[in-house]
Every structure is written in C-alpha cells, then in structure tokens.
Design a protein around this motif. Structure first.
Motif, PDB file in Angstrom:
ATOM      1  N   ALA A   4      41.298  28.260  43.587  1.00 26.40           N
ATOM      2  CA  ALA A   4      40.748  29.236  42.635  1.00 26.40           C
ATOM      3  C   ALA A   4      39.476  28.603  42.084  1.00 26.40           C
ATOM      4  O   ALA A   4      39.513  27.819  41.135  1.00 26.40           O
ATOM      5  CB  ALA A   4      41.745  29.554  41.533  1.00 26.40           C
ATOM      6  N   LEU A   5      38.355  28.913  42.702  1.00 23.27           N
ATOM      7  CA  LEU A   5      37.124  28.151  42.476  1.00 23.27           C
ATOM      8  C   LEU A   5      36.664  28.140  41.027  1.00 23.27           C
ATOM      9  O   LEU A   5      36.096  27.151  40.559  1.00 23.27           O
ATOM     10  CB  LEU A   5      36.007  28.688  43.374  1.00 23.27           C
ATOM     11  N   ASN A   6      36.884  29.222  40.302  1.00 24.64           N
ATOM     12  CA  ASN A   6      36.346  29.307  38.944  1.00 24.64           C
ATOM     13  C   ASN A   6      37.330  28.851  37.878  1.00 24.64           C
ATOM     14  O   ASN A   6      37.130  29.113  36.685  1.00 24.64           O
ATOM     15  CB  ASN A   6      35.909  30.744  38.655  1.00 24.64           C
ATOM     16  N   ALA A   7      38.385  28.159  38.279  1.00 20.91           N
ATOM     17  CA  ALA A   7      39.463  27.843  37.343  1.00 20.91           C
ATOM     18  C   ALA A   7      39.222  26.598  36.503  1.00 20.91           C
ATOM     19  O   ALA A   7      39.970  26.353  35.548  1.00 20.91           O
ATOM     20  CB  ALA A   7      40.781  27.692  38.103  1.00 20.91           C
ATOM     21  N   TYR A   8      38.192  25.790  36.804  1.00 19.21           N
ATOM     22  CA  TYR A   8      38.086  24.510  36.112  1.00 19.21           C
ATOM     23  C   TYR A   8      37.960  24.640  34.591  1.00 19.21           C
ATOM     24  O   TYR A   8      38.573  23.858  33.855  1.00 19.21           O
ATOM     25  CB  TYR A   8      36.939  23.678  36.688  1.00 19.21           C
ATOM     26  N   PRO A   9      37.205  25.625  34.058  1.00 20.12           N
ATOM     27  CA  PRO A   9      37.181  25.761  32.594  1.00 20.12           C
ATOM     28  C   PRO A   9      38.547  26.101  31.988  1.00 20.12           C
ATOM     29  O   PRO A   9      38.784  25.815  30.816  1.00 20.12           O
ATOM     30  CB  PRO A   9      36.177  26.904  32.368  1.00 20.12           C
ATOM     31  N   ALA A  10      39.428  26.712  32.765  1.00 19.96           N
ATOM     32  CA  ALA A  10      40.789  26.986  32.281  1.00 19.96           C
ATOM     33  C   ALA A  10      41.646  25.732  32.284  1.00 19.96           C
ATOM     34  O   ALA A  10      42.651  25.652  31.577  1.00 19.96           O
ATOM     35  CB  ALA A  10      41.443  28.065  33.144  1.00 19.96           C
ATOM     36  N   ILE A  11      41.242  24.755  33.080  1.00 17.54           N
ATOM     37  CA  ILE A  11      41.998  23.512  33.226  1.00 17.54           C
ATOM     38  C   ILE A  11      41.474  22.434  32.285  1.00 17.54           C
ATOM     39  O   ILE A  11      42.244  21.718  31.652  1.00 17.54           O
ATOM     40  CB  ILE A  11      41.911  23.019  34.688  1.00 17.54           C
ATOM     41  N   GLU A  12      40.154  22.345  32.195  1.00 15.99           N
ATOM     42  CA  GLU A  12      39.482  21.277  31.456  1.00 15.99           C
ATOM     43  C   GLU A  12      38.664  21.872  30.303  1.00 15.99           C
ATOM     44  O   GLU A  12      37.583  22.431  30.530  1.00 15.99           O
ATOM     45  CB  GLU A  12      38.581  20.483  32.407  1.00 15.99           C
ATOM     46  N   PRO A  13      39.158  21.786  29.067  1.00 12.54           N
ATOM     47  CA  PRO A  13      38.449  22.407  27.939  1.00 12.54           C
ATOM     48  C   PRO A  13      37.123  21.747  27.601  1.00 12.54           C
ATOM     49  O   PRO A  13      36.337  22.311  26.837  1.00 12.54           O
ATOM     50  CB  PRO A  13      39.447  22.260  26.777  1.00 12.54           C
ATOM     51  N   ARG A  14      36.828  20.570  28.173  1.00  9.94           N
ATOM     52  CA  ARG A  14      35.573  19.881  27.849  1.00  9.94           C
ATOM     53  C   ARG A  14      34.378  20.408  28.638  1.00  9.94           C
ATOM     54  O   ARG A  14      33.245  19.971  28.389  1.00  9.94           O
ATOM     55  CB  ARG A  14      35.729  18.380  28.117  1.00  9.94           C
ATOM     56  N   VAL A  15      34.610  21.323  29.583  1.00  7.89           N
ATOM     57  CA  VAL A  15      33.493  21.827  30.389  1.00  7.89           C
ATOM     58  C   VAL A  15      33.158  23.258  29.987  1.00  7.89           C
ATOM     59  O   VAL A  15      34.018  24.011  29.527  1.00  7.89           O
ATOM     60  CB  VAL A  15      33.809  21.762  31.902  1.00  7.89           C
ATOM     61  N   ASP A  16      31.893  23.615  30.172  1.00  8.35           N
ATOM     62  CA  ASP A  16      31.448  24.976  29.914  1.00  8.35           C
ATOM     63  C   ASP A  16      31.848  25.868  31.080  1.00  8.35           C
ATOM     64  O   ASP A  16      32.119  25.406  32.183  1.00  8.35           O
ATOM     65  CB  ASP A  16      29.927  25.016  29.733  1.00  8.35           C
ATOM     66  N   GLY A  17      31.821  27.153  30.819  1.00  3.81           N
ATOM     67  CA  GLY A  17      32.126  28.115  31.880  1.00  3.81           C
ATOM     68  C   GLY A  17      33.204  29.086  31.443  1.00  3.81           C
ATOM     69  O   GLY A  17      33.977  28.826  30.522  1.00  3.81           O
ATOM     70  N   SER A  18      33.234  30.228  32.102  1.00  2.00           N
ATOM     71  CA  SER A  18      34.191  31.269  31.755  1.00  2.00           C
ATOM     72  C   SER A  18      35.315  31.320  32.782  1.00  2.00           C
ATOM     73  O   SER A  18      35.193  30.804  33.895  1.00  2.00           O
ATOM     74  CB  SER A  18      33.481  32.624  31.693  1.00  2.00           C
ATOM     75  N   PHE A  19      36.414  31.941  32.383  1.00  2.00           N
ATOM     76  CA  PHE A  19      37.530  32.145  33.296  1.00  2.00           C
ATOM     77  C   PHE A  19      38.282  33.389  32.851  1.00  2.00           C
ATOM     78  O   PHE A  19      38.148  33.850  31.712  1.00  2.00           O
ATOM     79  CB  PHE A  19      38.458  30.919  33.309  1.00  2.00           C
ATOM     80  N   GLY A  20      39.065  33.930  33.775  1.00  2.00           N
ATOM     81  CA  GLY A  20      39.797  35.155  33.473  1.00  2.00           C
ATOM     82  C   GLY A  20      41.236  35.085  33.930  1.00  2.00           C
ATOM     83  O   GLY A  20      41.835  34.012  34.034  1.00  2.00           O
ATOM     84  N   GLY A  21      41.772  36.273  34.252  1.00  2.00           N
ATOM     85  CA  GLY A  21      43.181  36.366  34.576  1.00  2.00           C
ATOM     86  C   GLY A  21      43.577  35.625  35.833  1.00  2.00           C
ATOM     87  O   GLY A  21      44.647  34.995  35.895  1.00  2.00           O
ATOM     88  N   ILE A  22      42.745  35.695  36.864  1.00  2.00           N
ATOM     89  CA  ILE A  22      43.051  34.987  38.111  1.00  2.00           C
ATOM     90  C   ILE A  22      43.173  33.494  37.855  1.00  2.00           C
ATOM     91  O   ILE A  22      44.123  32.841  38.313  1.00  2.00           O
ATOM     92  CB  ILE A  22      41.974  35.269  39.174  1.00  2.00           C
ATOM     93  N   GLU A  23      42.218  32.951  37.123  1.00  2.31           N
ATOM     94  CA  GLU A  23      42.197  31.517  36.883  1.00  2.31           C
ATOM     95  C   GLU A  23      43.380  31.081  36.016  1.00  2.31           C
ATOM     96  O   GLU A  23      44.008  30.043  36.267  1.00  2.31           O
ATOM     97  CB  GLU A  23      40.872  31.124  36.227  1.00  2.31           C
ATOM     98  N   THR A  24      43.687  31.886  35.009  1.00  3.29           N
ATOM     99  CA  THR A  24      44.840  31.585  34.157  1.00  3.29           C
ATOM    100  C   THR A  24      46.132  31.613  34.956  1.00  3.29           C
ATOM    101  O   THR A  24      46.987  30.723  34.828  1.00  3.29           O
ATOM    102  CB  THR A  24      44.918  32.594  33.003  1.00  3.29           C
ATOM    103  N   ARG A  25      46.282  32.619  35.792  1.00  2.00           N
ATOM    104  CA  ARG A  25      47.511  32.749  36.592  1.00  2.00           C
ATOM    105  C   ARG A  25      47.632  31.599  37.589  1.00  2.00           C
ATOM    106  O   ARG A  25      48.717  31.016  37.755  1.00  2.00           O
ATOM    107  CB  ARG A  25      47.496  34.090  37.326  1.00  2.00           C
ATOM    108  N   ALA A  26      46.523  31.253  38.253  1.00  2.00           N
ATOM    109  CA  ALA A  26      46.559  30.180  39.244  1.00  2.00           C
ATOM    110  C   ALA A  26      46.966  28.859  38.610  1.00  2.00           C
ATOM    111  O   ALA A  26      47.811  28.122  39.141  1.00  2.00           O
ATOM    112  CB  ALA A  26      45.197  30.047  39.919  1.00  2.00           C
ATOM    113  N   TRP A  27      46.374  28.541  37.458  1.00  2.00           N
ATOM    114  CA  TRP A  27      46.677  27.262  36.821  1.00  2.00           C
ATOM    115  C   TRP A  27      48.095  27.255  36.230  1.00  2.00           C
ATOM    116  O   TRP A  27      48.797  26.245  36.292  1.00  2.00           O
ATOM    117  CB  TRP A  27      45.643  26.950  35.758  1.00  2.00           C
ATOM    118  N   THR A  28      48.535  28.371  35.686  1.00  2.00           N
ATOM    119  CA  THR A  28      49.898  28.455  35.147  1.00  2.00           C
ATOM    120  C   THR A  28      50.924  28.221  36.241  1.00  2.00           C
ATOM    121  O   THR A  28      51.873  27.431  36.070  1.00  2.00           O
ATOM    122  CB  THR A  28      50.120  29.828  34.488  1.00  2.00           C
TER     123      THR A  28
END
Length: 417
Positions: A9-33
C-alpha cells in the motif's frame, strides 16, 4: 507452517509513521490495521512495501518488516499534475496556482519523463525482487496493483486484491477500451488487474454482487476492521492540543481534496446552510487548486486542518456531535466505523444507506444537501432521534473477527497453490 505475507500500500507510510508528512485514507488505514494484527498471530511473517520521498525512519514497526520504494519527486509531481490544465493556445497547457518552485521542478520532471523509458504497469515491481513472500496483497484496482500481481506471477506465488472503492468495479473497465479513470489508470490495465488477481476480497455485499455481475469473478467478503480496544484507550487519554478550542462541539468532516469522489465542495455548501454550527474539516492534500477554492469560498463557521496523526483521531471524534460524509461513492468508509464506535451520529449525503439503517448509526440524505443540513441542525439542537451504531460495529467489524477471517483465507490460498 509459517506463511510469509507482503502487503503493498504505497501511500500508507504517513499512517504508520507519524513523524512524516503526507496524507492517507481508508485504504492505508485498513492495510496497516490488518498487517499489524496479522503479524501478532502465530504462523505469519508480515512485510510491508510503502513509497516515501526518502529513507524510512525505521525498517521495523512492531513485528512488521518494512520495505520502501524511494520516490523523491512524488509529492511535487502530484501537485503539478493536479494544477495542470489543458489550454486552447500554445503551449496547450496552463499551470493553475503557479508557485516559484515550479520554475525549477516543471522542466526537471519533464526532462526526467522524456528520458525515462515508459513501461507497461503490467510489469513486475522491482522493489519486490528481494521480498521473500508466499503471497502478495495489494489494494485497489489501479496501475501499481497490476505491477504487484505481475510480480506474484513472476515469483510463482498467489496475489490477493483488496477492493478499495466501488469505483474499482467501473463497468468501463473493458479490454480495448480507451477509457481512463479519474486517477489516470487505463481501462485495459484495470480489467487486467481484476482478471489476474488470484483472489479478490470485497468490503461489502454490493461489491461482491457487482464483481460477479460485471466481471464474472467470485470473491470473498472481509469487512473493514476497527481495533475497538485501542480506539477506546486513546479516547480516554489526554487530549493534547485541541484542534478547535473556540467551541465545545463541532460537526466533523474527514477526507481528501478530491472533487470527484470525496466532494468536499458539497460540505462547504452544507456548512453555508448551517451558519450556527461549527465545522471542523480535516482535509488531506491532493488537489491544490480545489483546496484554495474551498478555503476562499468557505463560510466563517468552517475551520480547516490539513492532517493529524491517526492516534489522535479518537480524541477528535470525542468532541464531535455529528460526522458528515459527502462522498459520491465509497468502498466502505473506515470513518463510519470510527464514528459509530465513538457514538457519533453520521450524516451521509450519498453512501451506505443500508449500513446506516442496519446499525442505527445515522441519517442518509439521499443526495440532498438541504436534507443533510436539516438533519445536522436537528442533531445540533438535540431534537433528532437517538443514533448509536457501536453495538453493530462490535458485532460485525471487530478487528479480531476480521483478521481471523483473513488469516484463514491466506492459509487456504497458500496451501492450495
């Protein structure tokens, strides 16, 4: 038997690492969960591929091993693309909302594109070459999912496609079609993705039925999960910085600046009809021009926040008296689960009528901004019916239930290959 799984899930890093900039949405949240929960289960090794502009801060988060696709120009390129508009005069393109930095990056990226060999998305992803996996999992019918599936085929392992939105099943996705999606993915590639994934996982019964009807593919239903225990713990933690200290409660909207699917412009029109109600809008960047237009046209009762860490979302919901969704379509919004677990009524302009009714989680406005505004006013004045979807979410979307289902699906797929 240890099943080695790699999520992509290429855009998931901001959902994983709060120290980086960038946006994320439902796909990224679901993938990391799912990946975090699966990594905690015996019998699974979990890896995760993301895209980032630089090296990752860490290469292991909990029990999940990370891999990165380094793309230093991704955010700049996305901004430029969102602001480029066709013109009737030479040079046939016009750049809206120009910035001083565009004078440097536009010719640079144009040059890189000229000299970079164009490849078919249905070629393997090089960043997966060193990943030892028994199965690859990708999200959404889009070009990079094609690369992931091609990598799985090259490795001789199965691939799983998680649907991300109802738009993933567009009936225009046909071989030979010249149709291009709102996210610039060709119909040929999207059709190939749907037909070549070894297994497809749907979020809703609607997606299952449409997938079978339009593309003649069977699938499995695994609903969006929410970690209720962790959510409740964070709700009870110290609030930290209050995003809207001037008010005691607000109507909440969360999404990205996407004029086609998320439609924040409809939220602005709704807010204009409710001048007495404060609105907190957490709006992830995507379209710079739309963002500027929204802020210029917004009434005084709307406050914009670009992003917050996912860990802070329970506290944000705890101060909301209503959650507003203006999307034209969704797959299934994770924010609906977050609102329901937080006992916050949902006002949905266009989506999830069945869920709202079954869960008693909120109000469906059937596409009417006027009706959505009326319901918000009733909730604000506390004259609306009582809504509480928490029990339904606990029964149908609890993380343990859904990750157990995913684990069984993975084991069966790998064993049968």
């Amino acid at each position: 038997m240890i099943v080695k799984v790699c999520f992509v899930a290429l855009n998931a890093y901001p959902a994983i690492e709060p120290r980086v900039d960038g946006s994320f949405g439902g796909i990224e949240t679901r993938a990391w969960t799912f990946s975090k929960a699966l990594a905690e289960m015996p019998g699974f090794d979990v890896e995760f591929l993301v895209r980032h502009t630089d090296d990752l801060k860490d290469y292991r988060y909990g029990k999940v091993k990370m891999h990165s696709l380094v793309d230093p120009y991704y955010e700049i390129r996305t901004s430029l693309i969102s602001r480029l508009q066709r013109s009737n005069a030479f040079p046939w393109m016009r750049l809206r909302q120009p910035r001083l930095s565009d004078a440097y990056y536009l010719p640079l990226l144009a040059t890189l594109k000229v000299f970079k060999k164009r490849t078919d998305p249905r070629q393997p992803e090089p960043n997966l070459n060193n990943v030892e996996a028994d199965v690859l999992l990708t999200f959404g019918v889009q070009s990079h999912s094609a690369s992931v599936i091609a990598s799985a085929q090259e490795k001789g392992i199965p691939s799983i496609l998680f649907l991300g939105s109802d738009s993933d099943l567009d009936e225009n996705y046909l071989p030979g079609s010249d149709y291009v999606s709102a996210y610039r993915d060709s119909a040929d590639v999207c059709y190939w993705v749907i037909q070549n994934a070894d297994k497809i996982l749907c979020q809703t019964q609607f997606q299952q039925d449409r997938l079978k009807k339009v593309f003649d593919r069977d699938s499995e239903l695994i609903k969006n999960p929410i970690d209720v225990e962790t959510w409740d713990q964070r709700t009870g933690s110290k609030p930290g910085q209050d995003l809207y200290p001037e008010v005691e409660r607000y109507a909440l909207w969360v999404g990205r600046t996407d004029p086609v699917h998320k439609r924040p412009q409809d939220l602005i029109e709704t807010a204009k009809l409710c001048p007495e109600i404060p609105f907190l809008v957490i709006m992830n960047k995507r379209d710079d021009v739309l963002e500027a237009d929204l802020k210029n046209n917004a009434p005084e009762n709307v406050k914009f926040i670009e992003k917050i860490p996912f860990e802070s979302m329970p506290m944000v919901f705890s101060k909301a008296f209503a959650f507003v969704n203006t999307s034209a379509l969704e797959g299934f919004p994770n924010t609906f689960l977050q609102a329901a677990v937080s006992r916050v009524p949902i006002v949905s302009l266009n989506v999830e009528e069945q869920f709202l009714a079954a869960a008693n989680a909120g109000f469906y406005a059937a596409g009417s901004i006027d009706k959505a505004a009326e319901q918000l006013c009733a909730l604000w004045k506390k004259t609306a019916p009582e809504f509480n979807g928490r029990d339904y979410v606990l029964q149908h979307h609890d993380l343990k239930q859904q990750v157990d289902h995913l684990a069984l699906t993975l084991k069966r797929l790998v064993e049968s290959t």
